[in-house]
Design a protein around this motif. Structure first.
Motif, PDB file in Angstrom:
ATOM      1  N   VAL A  53      -7.067   4.113   2.728  1.00  0.00           N
ATOM      2  CA  VAL A  53      -6.395   3.070   3.499  1.00  0.00           C
ATOM      3  C   VAL A  53      -6.070   3.619   4.891  1.00  0.00           C
ATOM      4  CG1 VAL A  53      -4.365   1.566   3.623  1.00  0.00           C
ATOM      5  CG2 VAL A  53      -5.443   2.033   1.405  1.00  0.00           C
ATOM      6  N   GLN A  54      -5.604   4.873   4.937  1.00  0.00           N
ATOM      7  CA  GLN A  54      -5.287   5.523   6.214  1.00  0.00           C
ATOM      8  C   GLN A  54      -6.525   5.608   7.106  1.00  0.00           C
ATOM      9  OE1 GLN A  54      -2.008   6.663   6.879  1.00  0.00           O
ATOM     10  NE2 GLN A  54      -2.757   6.804   8.952  1.00  0.00           N
TER      11      GLN A  54
ATOM     12  N   HIS B 184      -8.949  -6.815  11.005  1.00  0.00           N
ATOM     13  CA  HIS B 184      -8.251  -6.849   9.720  1.00  0.00           C
ATOM     14  C   HIS B 184      -9.179  -6.331   8.640  1.00  0.00           C
ATOM     15  CE1 HIS B 184     -10.525 -10.572   9.573  1.00  0.00           C
ATOM     16  NE2 HIS B 184      -9.880 -10.960  10.645  1.00  0.00           N
ATOM     17  N   LYS B 185      -8.575  -5.875   7.568  1.00  0.00           N
ATOM     18  CA  LYS B 185      -9.364  -5.279   6.487  1.00  0.00           C
ATOM     19  C   LYS B 185      -8.542  -5.311   5.212  1.00  0.00           C
ATOM     20  CE  LYS B 185     -12.820  -2.430   5.233  1.00  0.00           C
ATOM     21  NZ  LYS B 185     -14.212  -2.617   5.400  1.00  0.00           N
ATOM     22  N   ALA B 186      -9.213  -5.493   4.095  1.00  0.00           N
ATOM     23  CA  ALA B 186      -8.602  -5.370   2.765  1.00  0.00           C
ATOM     24  C   ALA B 186      -9.231  -4.163   2.095  1.00  0.00           C
ATOM     25  CB  ALA B 186      -8.845  -6.633   1.958  1.00  0.00           C
TER      26      ALA B 186
ATOM     27  N   LEU C  47      -3.625  -4.595   2.611  1.00  0.00           N
ATOM     28  CA  LEU C  47      -4.012  -5.535   3.650  1.00  0.00           C
ATOM     29  C   LEU C  47      -3.607  -4.952   4.995  1.00  0.00           C
ATOM     30  CD1 LEU C  47      -2.491  -8.580   1.778  1.00  0.00           C
ATOM     31  CD2 LEU C  47      -4.886  -7.865   1.754  1.00  0.00           C
ATOM     32  N   ILE C  48      -4.553  -4.820   5.898  1.00  0.00           N
ATOM     33  CA  ILE C  48      -4.288  -4.233   7.205  1.00  0.00           C
ATOM     34  C   ILE C  48      -4.610  -5.276   8.274  1.00  0.00           C
ATOM     35  CG2 ILE C  48      -4.827  -2.346   8.789  1.00  0.00           C
ATOM     36  CD1 ILE C  48      -6.068  -0.881   6.325  1.00  0.00           C
ATOM     37  N   VAL C  49      -3.670  -5.489   9.193  1.00  0.00           N
ATOM     38  CA  VAL C  49      -3.896  -6.372  10.333  1.00  0.00           C
ATOM     39  C   VAL C  49      -3.526  -5.591  11.589  1.00  0.00           C
ATOM     40  CG1 VAL C  49      -3.264  -8.516  11.497  1.00  0.00           C
ATOM     41  CG2 VAL C  49      -3.416  -8.461   9.016  1.00  0.00           C
TER      42      VAL C  49
END
Length: 157
Positions: A50-51, A65-67, A76-78
């Protein structure tokens, strides 16, 4: 003679009752929508993969953005991309699972008020949250809805 005045109104009423007057947006019939509990995460305390994705998005001038699936959690990253001043942020507000195959993520950008003093530094606002799902591998599509902040160039007065 009076029938010619009433007939168009009756025909209109009949057509309206048959076709309806609701929202014309088509929606899948029988869709099952489930609101999920969104847990805000510290960007420094997330799994390594995730990092890695977080750092890629942060370095992108346009953001994105990415899941990222990690066991039974979906991170969930925005990222908003480059901003010319401080005071900008983004928050993941909610997540909705549709038919156990599609995850909709809703985020909101916040901008500093137009009359505020902000640091004159380039910033890269980002938000990381997670949702827990029994079998995340069933999700085939991730849809991100990021609502941009109002244009703060002219105050609303």
């Amino acid at each position: 003679m009076r029938i010619w005045k009433v007939a168009p109104m009756l025909l209109f009423t009949l057509l309206l009752s048959i076709t309806g007057c609701g929202d014309s947006t088509p929606e899948k019939k029988g869709s099952v929508k489930t609101d999920l509990v969104v847990t805000p995460e510290s960007e420094f305390e997330v799994p390594e993969k995730v990092q890695t994705e977080l750092n890629k998005l942060r370095q992108s001038p346009k953001g994105g953005h990415k899941a990222v699936i990690d066991e039974d959690r979906i991170y969930l990253i925005v990222a908003l991309g480059e901003r010319r001043t401080g005071g900008h942020s983004v928050e993941i507000k909610r997540a909705e699972l549709v038919d156990n195959t599609e995850l909709h993520v809703y985020a909101q950008e916040e901008a500093p008020p137009p009359d505020s003093f902000t640091t004159q530094v380039i910033s890269y606002p980002v938000s990381v949250s997670s949702v827990q799902i029994e079998s995340p591998s069933t999700i085939k599509n991730f849809v991100f809805h990021v609502k941009e902040a109002k244009d703060n160039k002219t105050p609303d007065r």
